[in-house]
Design a protein around this motif. Structure first.
Motif, PDB file in Angstrom:
ATOM      1  N   ASP A   1      15.513  12.142 -16.746  1.00 31.95           N
ATOM      2  CA  ASP A   1      14.283  12.381 -17.510  1.00 31.95           C
ATOM      3  C   ASP A   1      13.222  11.331 -17.196  1.00 31.95           C
ATOM      4  N   TRP A   2      12.014  11.590 -17.740  1.00 31.68           N
ATOM      5  CA  TRP A   2      10.875  10.715 -17.447  1.00 31.68           C
ATOM      6  C   TRP A   2      11.109   9.301 -17.975  1.00 31.68           C
ATOM      7  N   GLY A   3      11.858   9.190 -19.071  1.00 31.34           N
ATOM      8  CA  GLY A   3      12.093   7.869 -19.657  1.00 31.34           C
ATOM      9  C   GLY A   3      12.925   7.006 -18.717  1.00 31.34           C
ATOM     10  N   THR A   4      13.984   7.593 -18.167  1.00 29.52           N
ATOM     11  CA  THR A   4      14.831   6.849 -17.221  1.00 29.52           C
ATOM     12  C   THR A   4      14.005   6.469 -15.992  1.00 29.52           C
ATOM     13  N   ALA A   5      13.230   7.434 -15.483  1.00 23.69           N
ATOM     14  CA  ALA A   5      12.408   7.156 -14.294  1.00 23.69           C
ATOM     15  C   ALA A   5      11.398   6.051 -14.606  1.00 23.69           C
TER      16      ALA A   5
ATOM     17  N   GLY B   1       0.800  -1.230   0.000  1.00 23.33           N
ATOM     18  CA  GLY B   1       0.000   0.000   0.000  1.00 23.33           C
ATOM     19  C   GLY B   1       0.826   1.271   0.000  1.00 23.33           C
ATOM     20  N   MET B   2       2.163   1.148   0.160  1.00 26.80           N
ATOM     21  CA  MET B   2       2.989   2.369   0.108  1.00 26.80           C
ATOM     22  C   MET B   2       3.612   2.491  -1.282  1.00 26.80           C
ATOM     23  N   ARG B   3       3.587   3.713  -1.813  1.00 28.78           N
ATOM     24  CA  ARG B   3       4.152   3.933  -3.142  1.00 28.78           C
ATOM     25  C   ARG B   3       5.493   4.655  -3.055  1.00 28.78           C
ATOM     26  N   LEU B   4       6.374   4.322  -3.984  1.00 24.49           N
ATOM     27  CA  LEU B   4       7.638   5.044  -4.131  1.00 24.49           C
ATOM     28  C   LEU B   4       7.510   5.906  -5.383  1.00 24.49           C
ATOM     29  N   LEU B   5       7.567   7.229  -5.222  1.00 24.43           N
ATOM     30  CA  LEU B   5       7.503   8.106  -6.388  1.00 24.43           C
ATOM     31  C   LEU B   5       8.920   8.522  -6.762  1.00 24.43           C
ATOM     32  N   VAL B   6       9.259   8.326  -8.024  1.00 29.33           N
ATOM     33  CA  VAL B   6      10.622   8.583  -8.487  1.00 29.33           C
ATOM     34  C   VAL B   6      10.628   9.856  -9.336  1.00 29.33           C
ATOM     35  N   GLU B   7      11.321  10.865  -8.823  1.00 29.60           N
ATOM     36  CA  GLU B   7      11.326  12.196  -9.466  1.00 29.60           C
ATOM     37  C   GLU B   7      12.591  12.371 -10.298  1.00 29.60           C
ATOM     38  N   TYR B   8      12.442  12.901 -11.483  1.00 28.69           N
ATOM     39  CA  TYR B   8      13.592  13.124 -12.362  1.00 28.69           C
ATOM     40  C   TYR B   8      13.853  14.618 -12.514  1.00 28.69           C
ATOM     41  N   LYS B   9      15.069  14.927 -12.952  1.00 26.39           N
ATOM     42  CA  LYS B   9      15.422  16.337 -13.194  1.00 26.39           C
ATOM     43  C   LYS B   9      16.618  16.344 -14.119  1.00 26.39           C
ATOM     44  N   PHE B  10      16.608  17.175 -15.143  1.00 28.48           N
ATOM     45  CA  PHE B  10      17.623  17.000 -16.192  1.00 28.48           C
ATOM     46  C   PHE B  10      18.986  17.577 -15.841  1.00 28.48           C
ATOM     47  N   PHE B  11      19.040  18.508 -14.897  1.00 27.20           N
ATOM     48  CA  PHE B  11      20.354  19.004 -14.461  1.00 27.20           C
ATOM     49  C   PHE B  11      20.214  19.669 -13.099  1.00 27.20           C
TER      50      PHE B  11
ATOM     51  N   PRO C   1       4.816  -2.421  -9.432  1.00 29.18           N
ATOM     52  CA  PRO C   1       3.656  -1.524  -9.460  1.00 29.18           C
ATOM     53  C   PRO C   1       3.618  -0.482  -8.348  1.00 29.18           C
ATOM     54  N   GLN C   2       4.398  -0.684  -7.276  1.00 28.79           N
ATOM     55  CA  GLN C   2       4.384   0.330  -6.211  1.00 28.79           C
ATOM     56  C   GLN C   2       5.318   1.495  -6.523  1.00 28.79           C
ATOM     57  N   ALA C   3       6.030   1.423  -7.635  1.00 29.69           N
ATOM     58  CA  ALA C   3       6.909   2.533  -8.035  1.00 29.69           C
ATOM     59  C   ALA C   3       6.287   3.264  -9.214  1.00 29.69           C
ATOM     60  N   GLN C   4       6.213   4.581  -9.099  1.00 33.76           N
ATOM     61  CA  GLN C   4       5.650   5.384 -10.191  1.00 33.76           C
ATOM     62  C   GLN C   4       6.456   6.672 -10.345  1.00 33.76           C
ATOM     63  N   VAL C   5       6.279   7.301 -11.495  1.00 33.23           N
ATOM     64  CA  VAL C   5       7.071   8.492 -11.817  1.00 33.23           C
ATOM     65  C   VAL C   5       6.428   9.744 -11.217  1.00 33.23           C
ATOM     66  N   LEU C   6       7.266  10.644 -10.713  1.00 27.13           N
ATOM     67  CA  LEU C   6       6.784  11.947 -10.253  1.00 27.13           C
ATOM     68  C   LEU C   6       7.269  13.009 -11.237  1.00 27.13           C
ATOM     69  N   VAL C   7       6.331  13.789 -11.762  1.00 28.78           N
ATOM     70  CA  VAL C   7       6.658  14.855 -12.709  1.00 28.78           C
ATOM     71  C   VAL C   7       6.727  16.175 -11.950  1.00 28.78           C
TER      72      VAL C   7
ATOM     73  N   GLY D   1       2.599  11.101  -9.456  1.00 31.72           N
ATOM     74  CA  GLY D   1       2.286  12.387  -8.844  1.00 31.72           C
ATOM     75  C   GLY D   1       2.993  13.542  -9.513  1.00 31.72           C
ATOM     76  N   PHE D   2       2.704  14.716  -8.976  1.00 35.84           N
ATOM     77  CA  PHE D   2       3.278  15.963  -9.500  1.00 35.84           C
ATOM     78  C   PHE D   2       3.957  16.747  -8.403  1.00 35.84           C
ATOM     79  N   HIS D   3       4.963  17.487  -8.781  1.00 40.22           N
ATOM     80  CA  HIS D   3       5.440  18.616  -8.009  1.00 40.22           C
ATOM     81  C   HIS D   3       5.138  19.827  -8.892  1.00 40.22           C
ATOM     82  N   PHE D   4       4.111  20.556  -8.536  1.00 38.75           N
ATOM     83  CA  PHE D   4       3.747  21.718  -9.352  1.00 38.75           C
ATOM     84  C   PHE D   4       4.579  22.936  -8.982  1.00 38.75           C
ATOM     85  N   ASN D   5       4.987  23.641  -9.993  1.00 32.02           N
ATOM     86  CA  ASN D   5       5.629  24.952  -9.857  1.00 32.02           C
ATOM     87  C   ASN D   5       5.726  25.481 -11.278  1.00 32.02           C
TER      88      ASN D   5
END
Ligand code: PSV
Ligand code: MN
Length: 392
Positions: free
Chosen positions: A199-203, A178-188, A212-218, A244-248
């Motif tokens: 990038d999102w592809g690597t993530a 029931g716990m998710r791991l969100l994997v966040e990417y950043k290009f530099f 299935p408990q791992a998903q990408v964070l944008v 999930g998202f990190h909005f900014n």
């Protein structure tokens, strides 16, 4: 409201009511650039005050019931007590963010570091964060790595990738059901030549490998200029990999500006993909911003409002008309349907939604007229933070 849209008003209001946005503890304290930190009067000074501010944002907006923590920035001795404290203020603790960049040992990376001892230390911290998440009742651990290299030849790129995968496999194995791991990417940044999760592809590749408990964070600010972020969102949704998202908002780099401030149209395009998702409630909508020259709480409320407004407009897309224009190959017609929704004044709808959930039609104004900023300044004063240069 201008324009015809397929969804009736009660459905629109229902969809708006279901949109919950998490705010970050680190968005409430003083922050700055590497050049200077300008102290903000009344800014939160510790984790309890950061939770208080998140709770105030929730009371004023009605849609921010959780607050994300960053460990060790928000570390305490007793996490059950912290959980109780948050709940007493009317919020819950949301995503737990392990900090893998704020320690001297991480100069060459954390999970990708060339030395096994540092990788073990990083993994231990991540595991401790999984335990903290369980203790505070959170189901999300959100991971961003500052790992990378500054110079060609500095380290072996494929070995770094192998270290990353091995570390994340160990971490994944420690996740309770029931716990998710969100994997966040950043290009530099902070690395300037290579970043280990760029990038999102690597993530996405890594999440697929983990399970299935791992998903990408944008994080909307983590892309090169001109990237079509909504297309990434659409693809990840299709592949069931959007966690999930990190909005900014960004203008040049990872600028961490108020979401929707520089490019509200981009935010609309992203929210339109969300509006079409089968289960948008399963996506963790989080804000990740730092307010360096403005008040933190009203900036956070403005950010929440911008997301809600973009979502309200996105819900106004006349989907049947759009699908029909797309089927007919009517390029301009399809574009006009989308723009009609973007140009809809959704503020009256949002005001109605806010009346229904019992908050003011303009929560930023409500924060300002209630004198919260003045009260917090009286109670907390102004805390000056040494900048990196001043302390050297
Ligand atoms: C990195 O730039 C980042 O977006 C990550 O989410 C971190 O946890 C956060 O910012 C720290 O401010
Ligand atoms: Mn982020």
């Amino acid at each position: 409201m201008k324009g015809s849209h397929a969804m009736g008003e009660s459905e629109l209001l229902d969809r708006l009511r279901r949109l919950e946005i998490e705010t970050p503890s680190w968005g409430y304290g003083n922050s700055g650039t590497r050049f200077h930190v300008y102290p903000w009067p009344g800014a939160a000074r510790n984790v309890y005050e950061r939770i208080d501010d998140a709770a105030l944002v929730h009371r004023l907006t009605g849609c921010c019931p959780t607050v994300a923590l960053h460990i060790p920035w928000d570390a305490v001795d007793d996490y059950s007590a912290l959980r109780r404290y948050a709940e007493e203020q009317g919020v819950r603790i949301g995503a737990i963010n392990p900090n893998l960049f704020g320690d001297d040992t991480y100069r060459l990376g954390s999970l990708c570091h060339p030395h096994a001892a540092v990788r073990t230390q990083a993994l231990k911290h991540c595991r401790a964060c999984v335990e903290i998440a369980a203790e505070v009742g959170s189901t999300v651990v959100s991971l961003w790595l500052a790992d990378g290299t500054n110079y060609p030849g500095q380290d072996d790129l494929s070995e770094r990738h192998a270290r990353l995968v091995a570390g994340l496999e160990d971490l994944y194995a420690a996740l309770p059901a029931g716990m998710r791991l969100l994997v966040e990417y950043k290009f530099f940044e902070p690395a300037f030549y290579s970043t280990d999760l760029p990038d999102w592809g690597t993530a996405a590749l890594i999440c697929r490998r983990l399970g299935p408990q791992a998903q990408v964070l944008v994080d909307t600010g983590h892309h090169p200029q001109g990237t079509n972020v909504e297309q990434i969102v659409a693809l990840l949704l299709t592949e069931n990999l959007l966690g999930g998202f990190h909005f900014n908002n960004r203008k040049y780099a990872d600028d961490d500006l108020i979401v929707g401030s520089v490019d509200p149209f981009e935010l609309f395009r992203i929210m339109r993909e969300i509006a079409r998702a089968k289960a948008p409630e399963e996506i963790a909508f989080m804000i990740d911003q730092s307010h360096n020259i403005e008040g933190k709480i009203d900036a956070m409320i403005q950010s929440v409002s911008n997301i809600q407004l973009a979502y309200a407009k996105a819900l106004c897309v006349d989907e049947p008309a759009l699908a029909s224009a797309q089927r007919d190959g009517d390029v301009l017609g399809a574009h006009r349907v989308l723009m009609d929704a973007y140009e809809t004044d959704a503020r009256p709808l949002l005001a109605k939604h806010r009346r229904q959930v019992g908050v003011a039609p303009d929560p930023v104004e409500a924060f300002r007229v209630a004198g919260h900023a003045e009260r917090l300044t009286r109670e907390r004063g102004t805390t000056t933070v040494e900048s990196a240069y001043e302390s050297s």
